[in-house]
Design a protein around this motif. Structure first.
Motif, short mmCIF file in Angstrom:
data_model
loop_
_atom_site.label_atom_id
_atom_site.label_comp_id
_atom_site.label_asym_id
_atom_site.label_seq_id
_atom_site.Cartn_x
_atom_site.Cartn_y
_atom_site.Cartn_z
N CYS A 100 0.83 -1.21 0.00
CA CYS A 100 0.00 0.00 0.00
C CYS A 100 0.86 1.25 0.00
O CYS A 100 2.04 1.21 0.32
CB CYS A 100 -0.94 0.00 1.21
SG CYS A 100 -0.15 0.45 2.76
N GLY A 101 0.19 2.35 -0.34
CA GLY A 101 0.83 3.66 -0.28
C GLY A 101 0.31 4.51 0.84
O GLY A 101 0.88 5.53 1.20
N ALA A 102 -0.82 4.11 1.44
CA ALA A 102 -1.43 4.83 2.55
C ALA A 102 -2.27 3.85 3.36
O ALA A 102 -2.72 2.83 2.84
CB ALA A 102 -2.32 5.96 2.05
N VAL A 103 -2.47 4.19 4.63
CA VAL A 103 -3.25 3.36 5.54
C VAL A 103 -4.46 4.15 6.01
O VAL A 103 -4.34 5.31 6.39
CB VAL A 103 -2.40 2.94 6.77
CG1 VAL A 103 -3.25 2.20 7.80
CG2 VAL A 103 -1.21 2.09 6.34
N VAL A 104 -5.62 3.50 5.99
CA VAL A 104 -6.86 4.09 6.50
C VAL A 104 -7.44 3.13 7.53
O VAL A 104 -7.56 1.93 7.27
CB VAL A 104 -7.88 4.33 5.37
CG1 VAL A 104 -9.22 4.76 5.94
CG2 VAL A 104 -7.35 5.35 4.38
N VAL A 105 -7.80 3.67 8.69
CA VAL A 105 -8.41 2.86 9.73
C VAL A 105 -9.84 3.32 9.93
O VAL A 105 -10.08 4.46 10.35
CB VAL A 105 -7.62 2.95 11.06
CG1 VAL A 105 -8.20 1.99 12.10
CG2 VAL A 105 -6.13 2.67 10.83
N LEU A 106 -10.78 2.45 9.59
CA LEU A 106 -12.19 2.68 9.83
C LEU A 106 -12.51 2.16 11.23
O LEU A 106 -11.67 1.50 11.84
CB LEU A 106 -13.03 1.95 8.78
CG LEU A 106 -13.25 2.62 7.42
CD1 LEU A 106 -11.96 2.92 6.70
CD2 LEU A 106 -14.15 1.79 6.55
N LYS A 130 4.58 6.50 5.16
CA LYS A 130 3.25 6.41 4.55
C LYS A 130 2.24 7.16 5.43
O LYS A 130 2.31 7.10 6.66
CB LYS A 130 2.82 4.95 4.41
CG LYS A 130 3.71 4.16 3.45
CD LYS A 130 3.32 2.71 3.38
CE LYS A 130 4.28 1.94 2.48
NZ LYS A 130 3.92 0.53 2.35
N PRO A 131 1.30 7.85 4.79
CA PRO A 131 0.27 8.53 5.57
C PRO A 131 -0.68 7.55 6.24
O PRO A 131 -0.99 6.50 5.69
CB PRO A 131 -0.45 9.39 4.53
CG PRO A 131 -0.16 8.76 3.22
CD PRO A 131 1.16 8.06 3.34
N ILE A 132 -1.11 7.92 7.44
CA ILE A 132 -2.03 7.11 8.23
C ILE A 132 -3.26 7.98 8.53
O ILE A 132 -3.13 9.07 9.07
CB ILE A 132 -1.40 6.65 9.55
CG1 ILE A 132 -0.11 5.86 9.29
CG2 ILE A 132 -2.38 5.83 10.38
CD1 ILE A 132 0.74 5.64 10.54
N PHE A 133 -4.44 7.47 8.17
CA PHE A 133 -5.68 8.20 8.37
C PHE A 133 -6.61 7.42 9.29
O PHE A 133 -6.71 6.20 9.17
CB PHE A 133 -6.41 8.39 7.04
CG PHE A 133 -5.74 9.33 6.09
CD1 PHE A 133 -6.10 10.68 6.06
CD2 PHE A 133 -4.75 8.89 5.24
CE1 PHE A 133 -5.48 11.56 5.18
CE2 PHE A 133 -4.12 9.76 4.35
CZ PHE A 133 -4.49 11.10 4.33
N LEU A 134 -7.31 8.14 10.15
CA LEU A 134 -8.41 7.57 10.93
C LEU A 134 -9.69 8.16 10.36
O LEU A 134 -9.82 9.39 10.28
CB LEU A 134 -8.31 7.97 12.40
CG LEU A 134 -7.20 7.36 13.24
CD1 LEU A 134 -7.19 7.98 14.63
CD2 LEU A 134 -7.38 5.85 13.36
N LEU A 135 -10.64 7.31 9.98
CA LEU A 135 -11.96 7.79 9.61
C LEU A 135 -12.78 7.81 10.89
O LEU A 135 -13.16 6.77 11.41
CB LEU A 135 -12.62 6.92 8.54
CG LEU A 135 -14.03 7.37 8.15
CD1 LEU A 135 -14.04 8.81 7.64
CD2 LEU A 135 -14.62 6.43 7.10
#
Length: 183
Positions: A100-106, A130-135
């Motif tokens: 992956c190029g980015a991580v998203v946590v739902l 890598k960018p890490i996002f929290l939704l």
């Protein structure tokens, strides 16, 4: 393709609030529309299944990674573009992250928290950028964000730890953040 791939960590359950499932479905559609590839845990249950089915329904590419031990429990989804079977959970996380190029946590439970903290720790010690996002659907991650701020406030981590996590309160803001991060 790795740079345009989004690793999604999320619950194998739907959660109490229907907004969690709705956001997972909308996000799966966005992944396909943006021509990103979904990298996820290969389950066909809960939010995992919702994001994958929505990505597929919108014509998107899917890359699922499942450990043998969870195939029955998480209803392994084998009709994916790419499907990888691993021996362990640790191997699963590594394969997902490396693709992956980015991580998203739902929203999710203990497994999602484990995955989040592992990639956050790797970022903290300089193993990746890598960018890490929290939704943060309906404030689901508010207490986690407060905990991270508390850890920093109590001097158990540098303030940069908070900068490694981008919080999006809506799927639309998540999409904008990912567009910016992935270029």
């Amino acid at each position: 393709m790795t740079a345009r791939s989004i690793c999604v960590f999320c619950g194998s359950r739907p959660g109490k609030n229907p907004a969690y499932m709705a956001d997972a479905e909308v996000f799966g559609t966005i992944i396909a529309r943006q021509n990103w590839r979904l990298v996820y845990g290969a389950g066909d249950v809960g939010l995992m299944g919702a994001v994958a089915r929505a990505t597929q329904a919108a014509g998107g590419e899917t890359f699922g990674v499942m450990p043998d031990s969870l195939f029955d429990r998480e209803i392994g989804k084998t009709d994916l573009t790419h499907y990888v079977l691993t021996e362990t959970m640790h191997e699963r996380k590594k394969v997902m992250f490396m693709n992956c190029g980015a991580v998203v946590v739902l929203p999710g439970g203990a497994g999602s928290l484990d995955e989040f903290f592992e990639v956050l720790t790797w970022r903290q010690i300089g193993l990746h950028e890598k960018p890490i996002f929290l939704l943060n659907t309906k404030g689901y991650w508010d207490k986690l964000i407060q905990l991270i701020d508390h850890v920093i406030d109590q001097d158990f981590a540098d303030g940069s730890l908070r900068e490694f996590v981008q919080v999006a309160d809506t799927v639309e803001n998540l999409e904008k953040g990912l567009e910016k991060a992935l270029g």
